[in-house]
Write a protein that holds these residues in place. Structure first.
Motif, PDB file in Angstrom:
ATOM      1  N   UNK A  44      41.002  71.779 -56.037  1.00 46.87           N
ATOM      2  CA  UNK A  44      40.433  71.476 -57.134  1.00 46.87           C
ATOM      3  C   UNK A  44      40.738  72.484 -58.210  1.00 46.87           C
ATOM      4  N   UNK A  45      40.979  73.786 -57.899  1.00 49.14           N
ATOM      5  CA  UNK A  45      41.269  74.733 -58.911  1.00 49.14           C
ATOM      6  C   UNK A  45      42.741  75.040 -59.214  1.00 49.14           C
ATOM      7  N   UNK A  46      43.492  74.335 -58.427  1.00 50.56           N
ATOM      8  CA  UNK A  46      45.035  74.782 -58.499  1.00 50.56           C
ATOM      9  C   UNK A  46      45.461  74.678 -59.977  1.00 50.56           C
ATOM     10  N   UNK A  47      45.024  73.411 -60.597  1.00 50.74           N
ATOM     11  CA  UNK A  47      45.234  73.146 -61.784  1.00 50.74           C
ATOM     12  C   UNK A  47      45.043  74.446 -62.942  1.00 50.74           C
ATOM     13  N   UNK A  48      43.753  74.792 -62.666  1.00 52.78           N
ATOM     14  CA  UNK A  48      43.108  75.824 -63.332  1.00 52.78           C
ATOM     15  C   UNK A  48      43.933  76.908 -63.348  1.00 52.78           C
ATOM     16  N   UNK A  49      44.550  77.555 -62.324  1.00 49.90           N
ATOM     17  CA  UNK A  49      45.128  78.622 -61.941  1.00 49.90           C
ATOM     18  C   UNK A  49      46.497  78.411 -62.456  1.00 49.90           C
ATOM     19  N   UNK A  50      47.260  77.481 -62.294  1.00 54.77           N
ATOM     20  CA  UNK A  50      48.645  77.166 -62.844  1.00 54.77           C
ATOM     21  C   UNK A  50      48.645  77.118 -64.404  1.00 54.77           C
ATOM     22  N   UNK A  51      47.709  76.186 -64.766  1.00 61.06           N
ATOM     23  CA  UNK A  51      47.772  75.731 -66.313  1.00 61.06           C
ATOM     24  C   UNK A  51      48.764  74.986 -66.599  1.00 61.06           C
ATOM     25  N   UNK A  52      48.828  74.536 -68.014  1.00 57.33           N
ATOM     26  CA  UNK A  52      49.660  73.656 -68.529  1.00 57.33           C
ATOM     27  C   UNK A  52      51.127  74.478 -68.438  1.00 57.33           C
ATOM     28  N   UNK A  53      52.281  73.723 -68.140  1.00 57.78           N
ATOM     29  CA  UNK A  53      53.333  74.105 -67.915  1.00 57.78           C
ATOM     30  C   UNK A  53      53.420  75.345 -67.095  1.00 57.78           C
ATOM     31  N   UNK A  54      52.413  75.633 -66.421  1.00 58.14           N
ATOM     32  CA  UNK A  54      52.709  77.014 -65.460  1.00 58.14           C
ATOM     33  C   UNK A  54      52.267  78.112 -66.287  1.00 58.14           C
ATOM     34  N   UNK A  55      51.737  77.902 -67.481  1.00 54.53           N
ATOM     35  CA  UNK A  55      51.647  79.246 -68.193  1.00 54.53           C
ATOM     36  C   UNK A  55      50.374  80.089 -67.986  1.00 54.53           C
ATOM     37  N   UNK A  56      49.518  79.711 -67.287  1.00 50.73           N
ATOM     38  CA  UNK A  56      48.135  80.576 -66.693  1.00 50.73           C
ATOM     39  C   UNK A  56      48.886  81.415 -65.702  1.00 50.73           C
ATOM     40  N   UNK A  57      49.748  80.637 -64.777  1.00 51.28           N
ATOM     41  CA  UNK A  57      50.251  81.206 -63.415  1.00 51.28           C
ATOM     42  C   UNK A  57      51.308  82.407 -64.104  1.00 51.28           C
ATOM     43  N   UNK A  58      52.125  82.045 -65.017  1.00 51.39           N
ATOM     44  CA  UNK A  58      52.977  83.077 -65.656  1.00 51.39           C
ATOM     45  C   UNK A  58      52.404  84.198 -66.136  1.00 51.39           C
ATOM     46  N   UNK A  59      51.198  83.904 -66.867  1.00 52.37           N
ATOM     47  CA  UNK A  59      50.408  85.068 -67.818  1.00 52.37           C
ATOM     48  C   UNK A  59      50.053  85.932 -66.416  1.00 52.37           C
ATOM     49  N   UNK A  60      49.585  85.464 -65.528  1.00 51.99           N
ATOM     50  CA  UNK A  60      48.995  86.184 -64.083  1.00 51.99           C
ATOM     51  C   UNK A  60      50.267  86.858 -63.802  1.00 51.99           C
ATOM     52  N   UNK A  61      51.430  86.289 -63.533  1.00 50.09           N
ATOM     53  CA  UNK A  61      52.551  86.991 -63.151  1.00 50.09           C
ATOM     54  C   UNK A  61      53.129  87.930 -63.933  1.00 50.09           C
ATOM     55  N   UNK A  62      53.223  87.744 -65.244  1.00 51.09           N
ATOM     56  CA  UNK A  62      53.527  89.020 -66.171  1.00 51.09           C
ATOM     57  C   UNK A  62      52.526  90.343 -66.152  1.00 51.09           C
ATOM     58  N   UNK A  63      51.329  89.850 -65.959  1.00 49.68           N
ATOM     59  CA  UNK A  63      50.356  91.073 -65.916  1.00 49.68           C
ATOM     60  C   UNK A  63      50.763  91.853 -64.559  1.00 49.68           C
ATOM     61  N   UNK A  64      50.817  91.157 -63.392  1.00 49.48           N
ATOM     62  CA  UNK A  64      51.005  91.832 -61.953  1.00 49.48           C
ATOM     63  C   UNK A  64      52.516  92.521 -62.200  1.00 49.48           C
ATOM     64  N   UNK A  65      53.527  91.793 -62.910  1.00 47.39           N
ATOM     65  CA  UNK A  65      54.935  92.370 -63.048  1.00 47.39           C
ATOM     66  C   UNK A  65      54.642  93.464 -63.993  1.00 47.39           C
ATOM     67  N   UNK A  66      53.990  93.795 -64.822  1.00 50.07           N
ATOM     68  CA  UNK A  66      53.995  95.069 -65.879  1.00 50.07           C
ATOM     69  C   UNK A  66      53.296  96.141 -64.782  1.00 50.07           C
ATOM     70  N   UNK A  67      52.295  95.798 -63.987  1.00 48.20           N
ATOM     71  CA  UNK A  67      51.781  96.741 -63.131  1.00 48.20           C
ATOM     72  C   UNK A  67      52.774  97.413 -62.131  1.00 48.20           C
TER      73      UNK A  67
ATOM     74  N   UNK B 104      58.920  93.297 -76.140  1.00 46.80           N
ATOM     75  CA  UNK B 104      58.885  92.308 -77.092  1.00 46.80           C
ATOM     76  C   UNK B 104      57.565  91.971 -77.276  1.00 46.80           C
ATOM     77  N   UNK B 105      56.670  92.681 -76.631  1.00 46.10           N
ATOM     78  CA  UNK B 105      55.257  92.353 -76.665  1.00 46.10           C
ATOM     79  C   UNK B 105      54.802  91.195 -75.569  1.00 46.10           C
ATOM     80  N   UNK B 106      55.714  90.844 -74.406  1.00 43.58           N
ATOM     81  CA  UNK B 106      55.487  89.790 -73.962  1.00 43.58           C
ATOM     82  C   UNK B 106      54.120  89.815 -72.798  1.00 43.58           C
ATOM     83  N   UNK B 107      54.148  91.162 -72.421  1.00 41.49           N
ATOM     84  CA  UNK B 107      52.736  91.457 -71.662  1.00 41.49           C
ATOM     85  C   UNK B 107      51.474  91.392 -72.344  1.00 41.49           C
ATOM     86  N   UNK B 108      51.428  91.846 -73.737  1.00 42.98           N
ATOM     87  CA  UNK B 108      50.551  91.701 -74.582  1.00 42.98           C
ATOM     88  C   UNK B 108      50.248  90.179 -74.969  1.00 42.98           C
ATOM     89  N   UNK B 109      51.114  89.367 -75.272  1.00 39.66           N
ATOM     90  CA  UNK B 109      50.933  88.040 -75.091  1.00 39.66           C
ATOM     91  C   UNK B 109      50.298  87.210 -74.156  1.00 39.66           C
TER      92      UNK B 109
END
Lengths: 82, 204
Positions: A44-67, B104-109
């Motif tokens: 039931x939580x899969x949608x929450x974590x992935x988000x519309x168009x996978x944007x939340x999943x991508x946000x999590x990925x981007x943060x992890x990627x930066x780290x 380009x501010x991607x992580x911040x976004x």
């Protein structure tokens, strides 16, 4: 200090979900270039974590990627339900 | 804040129902119950009011702090303000701002997007979240305004439309706003998704 990627990802996923006890984050592999992390959540939580168009999943990925980039590594995160 | 009124046979059933309807973990749900007995006192049920009332600012701060701690970023300072109800600004300073800002501010976004989504789960009202790191957005705004003015002058003079680089909604808005009261130029957004960009056109 080495980054604990499981904890980083798990602490990002848990606040989003209805069933935090059903969140399982495992590191599948890590070498000096690539880290692979597997995230399993309640169906039931899969949608929450992935988000519309996978944007939340991508946000999590981007943060992890930066780290990971601080250690000159790449990281892939697989998200799936039980 | 979210509220829900319903009837339930037991407290546990009430909690399960609230959790399912809100789609929020019970840790954040408060139940107020009123026990009702039927005529002969044989059956009872509860009239329940379930509420979700989370201190969004505190939650946002906690999640950000944990995130930076887990990343191993040191000397993180987060200042926060609530200019209006349901509007939260988090201004971050750290030893490694470039890592947190990204290309380009991607992580911040993405940090901002994640946080906005998270906080929006806990309320029916619309929550606005603004995150800035090391003055990146403030600086970028200045740059974009300079770019807007410069390009607009050019367009006004040459009467030839100019296409700017693709930008996100926030950045496009800065340019639209900056040039809104110009007499000789018009701004339009064109293109889809990643390619969405501004075209500055001469006004006829």
């Amino acid at each position: 200090m080495a980054v604990n990627y499981e904890k980083l990802v798990s602490d990002l996923v848990k606040p989003l979900v209805v069933h935090p006890d059903d969140v399982e984050v495992k590191k599948l592999s890590e070498d000096d270039k690539l880290v692979t992390v597997q995230v399993l959540v309640h169906q039931d939580d899969l949608g929450r974590v992935i988000g519309k168009n996978g944007r939340i999943a991508n946000a999590i990925r981007t943060i992890a990627y930066a780290s990971a980039s601080r250690e000159h590594k790449k990281i892939t995160i697989n998200i799936d339900a039980f | 804040m979210k509220t829900l009124n319903f009837e339930a046979k037991s407290i546990e059933e009430a909690m399960e129902h609230a959790e399912r309807t809100f789609r929020i973990n019970r840790e954040y749900i408060t139940l107020t119950t009123d026990e009702k007995k039927s005529m002969f006192g044989l059956k009872k049920h509860y009239e329940v009011t379930a509420t979700v009332d989370v201190d969004l600012e505190a939650l946002g701060l906690k999640v950000l702090k944990t995130m930076f701690e887990n990343m191993g970023i040191e000397n993180v300072k987060i200042s926060h303000e609530t200019p209006e109800k349901n509007e939260f600004n988090f201004i971050i300073e750290s030893d490694e701002n470039p890592v947190l800002i990204g290309k380009n501010g991607k992580t911040l976004e993405n940090i901002q997007f994640y946080l906005r989504n998270l906080l929006n789960i806990f309320t029916d009202e619309r929550v606005i979240v603004f995150v800035d790191i090391g003055g990146y957005k403030a600086h970028r705004k200045k740059q974009l305004e300079i770019l807007a003015t410069k390009t607009a002058k050019e367009v006004a003079q040459t009467k030839v439309a100019v296409k700017l680089d693709p930008m996100n909604a926030y950045e496009r808005r800065i340019i639209h706003t900056k040039l809104a009261d110009w007499r000789d130029v018009d701004t339009k957004s064109a293109g889809e998704k990643q390619d969405r960009h501004i075209v500055i056109k001469p006004k006829k």
